[in-house]
Write an enzyme that holds these catalytic residues in place. Sequence first.
Site, PDB file in Angstrom:
ATOM      1  N   THR A   1       0.825  -1.152  -0.021  1.00  0.00           N
ATOM      2  CA  THR A   1       0.059   0.191  -0.062  1.00  0.00           C
ATOM      3  C   THR A   1       0.824   1.353   0.018  1.00  0.00           C
ATOM      4  OG1 THR A   1      -1.532  -1.281   1.300  1.00  0.00           O
ATOM      5  CG2 THR A   1      -1.769   1.105   1.215  1.00  0.00           C
TER       6      THR A   1
ATOM      7  N   THR B   1      -3.545   0.478  -3.206  1.00  0.00           N
ATOM      8  CA  THR B   1      -3.028  -0.778  -2.592  1.00  0.00           C
ATOM      9  C   THR B   1      -2.765  -1.885  -3.408  1.00  0.00           C
ATOM     10  OG1 THR B   1      -3.309  -2.266  -0.759  1.00  0.00           O
ATOM     11  CG2 THR B   1      -5.395  -1.692  -1.968  1.00  0.00           C
TER      12      THR B   1
ATOM     13  N   GLU C   1      -6.279  -8.817  -3.763  1.00  0.00           N
ATOM     14  CA  GLU C   1      -7.350  -8.136  -2.829  1.00  0.00           C
ATOM     15  C   GLU C   1      -8.175  -9.287  -2.186  1.00  0.00           C
ATOM     16  OE1 GLU C   1      -7.180  -4.847  -2.530  1.00  0.00           O
ATOM     17  OE2 GLU C   1      -8.020  -5.852  -0.743  1.00  0.00           O
TER      18      GLU C   1
ATOM     19  N   SER D   1     -11.176  -3.127   3.944  1.00  0.00           N
ATOM     20  CA  SER D   1      -9.821  -2.377   3.919  1.00  0.00           C
ATOM     21  C   SER D   1      -9.618  -1.700   5.198  1.00  0.00           C
ATOM     22  CB  SER D   1      -9.565  -1.751   2.743  1.00  0.00           C
ATOM     23  OG  SER D   1      -8.526  -1.031   2.858  1.00  0.00           O
ATOM     24  N   SER D   2      -8.291  -1.732   5.441  1.00  0.00           N
ATOM     25  CA  SER D   2      -7.765  -0.676   6.458  1.00  0.00           C
ATOM     26  C   SER D   2      -7.235   0.703   5.803  1.00  0.00           C
ATOM     27  CB  SER D   2      -6.281  -1.153   7.201  1.00  0.00           C
ATOM     28  OG  SER D   2      -6.681  -2.458   7.742  1.00  0.00           O
TER      29      SER D   2
END
Lengths: 387, 185
Positions: free
Chosen positions: B1, B19, B40, B66-67
């Site tokens: 990322t 990312t 992903e 996602s973060s």
Amino acid sequence: MAWGSRATICLVLLGVVLGLVIIVLAAVLSHRQASCGPSAFTRAAVAADSEICSDIGRAILQQRGSPVDATIAALICTGVVNPQSMGLGGGVVFTIYNASTGKVEVINARETVPASYDQRLLDQCKNALPLGTGAQWIGVPGELRGYAEAHRRHGRLPWAQLFQPTIALLREGFRVPFILSQFLNNSILRPFLYSSTLRQLFFNGTETLRAQDPFPWPALANTLETVAKEGAEALYTGMLGHMLVKDIAQQGSQLTVQDLATFQAEVVEPLEMPLGNYTLYSPPPPAGGAILSFILNVLKGFNFSAETVARPEGKVNVYHHLVETLKFAVGQRWRLWDPSSHPGIQNISLDLLREDLAQRIRQQIDSRGDHQLSHYNLSGIRGNGMG
Amino acid sequence: TAHVSVLGEDGSAVAATSTINTPFGAMVYSPRTGILLNNELLDLCRRHKPTSTLTPPPVPGERPPSSMVPSILVNKGRGSKLVIGGAGGELIISAVAQTIMNKLWLGFDLTEAIAAPILHVNGKGHVEYEPKFNQEVQKGLQDRGQSQSRSQRPIFLNAVQAVFQDGPCIYAASDLRKAGKASGY
């Protein structure tokens, strides 16, 4: 004669006024520089994870590009300088603040699950973690459609102009950056890289490329030139997409040209949460803005300050409250599911921004850090390494 | 990322996080396009409710959780804003939250706020400390019953980029952990 001397006097006066203006301007700017400190800028800035890409973004701003233009140019560059971290085969999320309207919007171009995928995919999780190599894990790339939507809505310079600096970088003797060489030579990653199709890109025979080795990457330079000329559609509905799908099908991917053609970046409202004198705008699920907002909203109520951490015990106290808050946050990650694919959980992330929840959590944080996992709603949670 | 923060001359701002999930993603390469593909769908492995270990099947078109947190904080009254985001998988949120806390509340300047070693709480509630994290604080936390993760993370990949505008002054900082450097004028 009288006319001549009047003109002379006017010119002299004009010169004096101009001189004064310049002196005042210089004083103001130097005062500003002085009051802002030596490391400050006065007009604009770009922070990317490499100097070369920050510089490319800055140059776009100086060419009168918009902040979105600068961001796209810096991202295209980063996909070359740090290809282990991002690139056209991934996904992107933009949060954009428009100063003239005060409006904020999020453009979400995170990858999606393809129409057909390995039905036993999730049975492979245990063995796949933590690296997740293999074509079965590939989603529908969103990167370029994300750039195109952001540019369509906020771009100022021509699309092609955003690609030129990185194309030039590749065409004019690009060499392996240090950070990339660190990843290539990492003892954990190296065997996986060697046994993957990335070998043809990152190895010389059996040796990985070293820092400063020539790294022209012509295939990507050609792709960037095509996309610069034809737009993102070259990949999503054009020849590049067919080439991509064909290449990775040979490696087991089920991605199709229909998947690419139907991928859409979505424009959504940001999460918005007051944080003291600030308003925090962050991306909604499936991105992590709700968790970030939750953490900061709980911590805000403890009123930490520079004085708090001036004493060692105060510092321990701050980090104790941080750890406790992070524990409660981990237990809430399940709320980040994609709301458009799980209608039953629409908007459950909004609960995380509520002040009464933050207050309740603060009341559950005492001086001990050894409560049962159920205290934090953590029981049953496994690793949460979402990227 | 990877994350990019930008502040324009008119005060408009962009935070963008892009990312490839784990280093080099799926490690699948398309030789004719030069594109590396991400992995992903791996993030689907981690979405299940706390009360169950069942992971619901993927849904075509679904975006995995996602973060990523490209964020913008705006203080209209003071004419200041913080444009921030980070990289590093599950460390992203811990790193960005601590940078914001350091900058807005604890009095750090932007470079110090990003450079300060972080701690992270993993899915089992154990604390992981970035190398060089203050030993005294670690000891103090252990005395309060905080349990440290036994398996130390082999490498902390967190990297934060940010731009902070405070009235006429603009500060930009990129994470030295990734040899980053910001630019401005």
